[in-house]
Scaffold this active site. Structure first.
Site, PDB file in Angstrom:
ATOM      1  N   GLU A  12       0.815  -1.220   0.000  1.00 18.59           N
ATOM      2  CA  GLU A  12       0.000   0.000   0.000  1.00 18.59           C
ATOM      3  C   GLU A  12       0.848   1.270   0.000  1.00 18.59           C
ATOM      4  OE1 GLU A  12      -4.076  -1.689   2.109  1.00 18.59           O
ATOM      5  OE2 GLU A  12      -2.404  -1.146   3.394  1.00 18.59           O
ATOM      6  N   GLY A  78     -12.587  -4.362   1.550  1.00 18.72           N
ATOM      7  CA  GLY A  78     -13.648  -5.213   1.026  1.00 18.72           C
ATOM      8  C   GLY A  78     -14.882  -4.352   0.780  1.00 18.72           C
ATOM      9  N   MET A 172      -9.486  -3.166   8.136  1.00 21.10           N
ATOM     10  CA  MET A 172      -8.983  -3.561   9.452  1.00 21.10           C
ATOM     11  C   MET A 172      -8.188  -2.479  10.189  1.00 21.10           C
ATOM     12  SD  MET A 172      -7.979  -7.496   8.409  1.00 21.10           S
ATOM     13  CE  MET A 172      -7.651  -8.039  10.061  1.00 21.10           C
ATOM     14  N   GLU A 173      -8.173  -1.244   9.667  1.00 21.14           N
ATOM     15  CA  GLU A 173      -7.363  -0.201  10.317  1.00 21.14           C
ATOM     16  C   GLU A 173      -8.019   1.175  10.428  1.00 21.14           C
ATOM     17  OE1 GLU A 173      -6.240  -1.754   7.421  1.00 21.14           O
ATOM     18  OE2 GLU A 173      -5.067  -3.345   8.371  1.00 21.14           O
ATOM     19  N   ASP A 196     -11.836  -6.694  -2.972  1.00 20.08           N
ATOM     20  CA  ASP A 196     -12.686  -7.906  -2.903  1.00 20.08           C
ATOM     21  C   ASP A 196     -14.052  -7.472  -2.399  1.00 20.08           C
ATOM     22  OD1 ASP A 196     -10.818  -7.810  -0.248  1.00 20.08           O
ATOM     23  OD2 ASP A 196     -12.865  -8.373   0.256  1.00 20.08           O
TER      24      ASP A 196
HETATM   25  N1  SAH Z   1      -3.005 -11.399   2.542  1.00 17.86           N
HETATM   26  C1  SAH Z   1      -2.532 -10.843   3.779  1.00 17.86           C
HETATM   27  C2  SAH Z   1      -3.652 -10.567   4.758  1.00 17.86           C
HETATM   28  C3  SAH Z   1      -4.542  -9.449   4.297  1.00 17.86           C
HETATM   29  S1  SAH Z   1      -5.636  -8.921   5.521  1.00 17.86           S
HETATM   30  C4  SAH Z   1      -1.494 -11.790   4.372  1.00 17.86           C
HETATM   31  O1  SAH Z   1      -1.602 -12.973   4.187  1.00 17.86           O
HETATM   32  O2  SAH Z   1      -0.591 -11.275   5.025  1.00 17.86           O
HETATM   33  C5  SAH Z   1      -6.563  -7.723   4.601  1.00 17.86           C
HETATM   34  C6  SAH Z   1      -5.997  -6.334   4.535  1.00 17.86           C
HETATM   35  O3  SAH Z   1      -6.678  -5.596   3.521  1.00 17.86           O
HETATM   36  C7  SAH Z   1      -6.211  -5.495   5.791  1.00 17.86           C
HETATM   37  O4  SAH Z   1      -5.164  -4.568   5.942  1.00 17.86           O
HETATM   38  C8  SAH Z   1      -7.560  -4.808   5.556  1.00 17.86           C
HETATM   39  O5  SAH Z   1      -7.547  -3.453   5.959  1.00 17.86           O
HETATM   40  C9  SAH Z   1      -7.807  -4.884   4.049  1.00 17.86           C
HETATM   41  N2  SAH Z   1      -8.992  -5.646   3.600  1.00 17.86           N
HETATM   42  C10 SAH Z   1      -9.258  -5.888   2.287  1.00 17.86           C
HETATM   43  N3  SAH Z   1     -10.347  -6.669   2.151  1.00 17.86           N
HETATM   44  C11 SAH Z   1     -10.811  -6.923   3.400  1.00 17.86           C
HETATM   45  C12 SAH Z   1     -11.887  -7.714   3.907  1.00 17.86           C
HETATM   46  N4  SAH Z   1     -12.677  -8.384   3.098  1.00 17.86           N
HETATM   47  N5  SAH Z   1     -12.046  -7.770   5.251  1.00 17.86           N
HETATM   48  C13 SAH Z   1     -11.229  -7.103   6.087  1.00 17.86           C
HETATM   49  N6  SAH Z   1     -10.167  -6.355   5.658  1.00 17.86           N
HETATM   50  C14 SAH Z   1      -9.947  -6.265   4.331  1.00 17.86           C
END
Ligand code: SAH
Length: 230
Positions: A12, A78, A172-173, A196
């Site tokens: 990001e 998301g 998530m932030e 997504d």
């Molecule tokens: N693929 C990563 C984990 C991603 S967690 C790994 O394996 O390390 C998802 C991140 O993208 C978080 O920072 C959150 O802010 C954002 N995000 C995107 N889609 C999301 C969803 N469906 N639910 C929650 N957070 C989402």
């Protein structure tokens, strides 16, 4: 003026660091902060790591240790609102913590005494984003963002978040960043590009589109910075 530009994951902020070109790296509180000057204005860039706790630590550090006075967050989310497609941008008007639950005591979801369910983002920065969007000929939706320590990939969970918060997107932030900025009286702006739609296939969609959506968000944020420094 000193602008904090923050993301949660390396992808990001990578496009932002690329645009800045050169920067000084400082290690602090188990994280790295990248300081640079952009068109004569000081900027500090960092990714926090995922989730509310890490993002709280990073935004607090950027404001209290690095003395940033404006905060811009760029990242992916998301989508909940069916109008939001992969790669679309959403600007948070207000944010809530969807997993903060003391409803057992009769409080609404997302509420704790002394706090509020929603934290509103800075209206001037939102107005500025509208100018940037119209100059770029882009549509940028505004809406509610719900934040929690959970990657949502289930339409039932999504429906529940809509029920309580009428949210358009989730991540998530954002809400933790919002709480810190509000408490420390720093204007903030949270932008997300959809990676997504938080359904069963969300993790596959995320893996496919996270990087391209992160670039879309970062490019828009840098257009905002261009306007702020002018
Ligand atoms: N693929 C990563 C984990 C991603 S967690 C790994 O394996 O390390 C998802 C991140 O993208 C978080 O920072 C959150 O802010 C954002 N995000 C995107 N889609 C999301 C969803 N469906 N639910 C929650 N957070 C989402």
């Amino acid at each position: 003026m000193k602008i904090a530009i923050m993301g949660a994951m390396p992808e990001e902020i990578a496009p932002i660091l690329k645009k800045l070109g050169t920067y000084k790296t400082t290690k602090y509180a188990d994280n790295e902060y990248y300081e640079s000057t952009y068109n004569g204005v000081e900027v500090v860039v960092a990714y926090s790591k995922i989730g509310k706790v890490f993002s709280t630590l990073t935004v607090s550090t950027m404001i209290q240790y690095f003395k940033c006075d404006t905060l811009l967050f760029s990242g992916v989310a998301g989508g909940i609102n069916p109008d939001l497609k992969i790669g679309d941008l959403i600007v948070a008007t207000k944010l809530a913590q969807h997993d903060l639950d003391i409803t057992a005591f009769g409080h609404p979801m997302g509420f704790v005494p002394g706090g509020s369910v929603f934290v509103e983002a800075d209206k001037d920065l939102i107005a500025l984003s509208k100018e940037v969007a119209s100059e770029l000929g882009k549509t940028v939706q505004e809406g509610v963002i719900a934040t929690g320590d959970q990657f949502v990939h289930d339409s039932k969970v999504k429906d529940n978040i809509v029920k309580h918060f009428n949210a358009d997107a989730l991540e998530m932030e954002g809400a933790s960043v919002a709480v810190v900025c509000k408490s420390l009286e720093v204007p903030f702006f949270i932008l997300r590009a959809i990676s997504d739609t938080a359904d069963t296939d969300a993790s596959f969609s995320f893996d496919e589109f996270m990087e391209s959506s992160a670039i879309i968000s970062a490019e828009f944020i840098m257009k905002m910075v261009d306007k702020i420094v002018r």
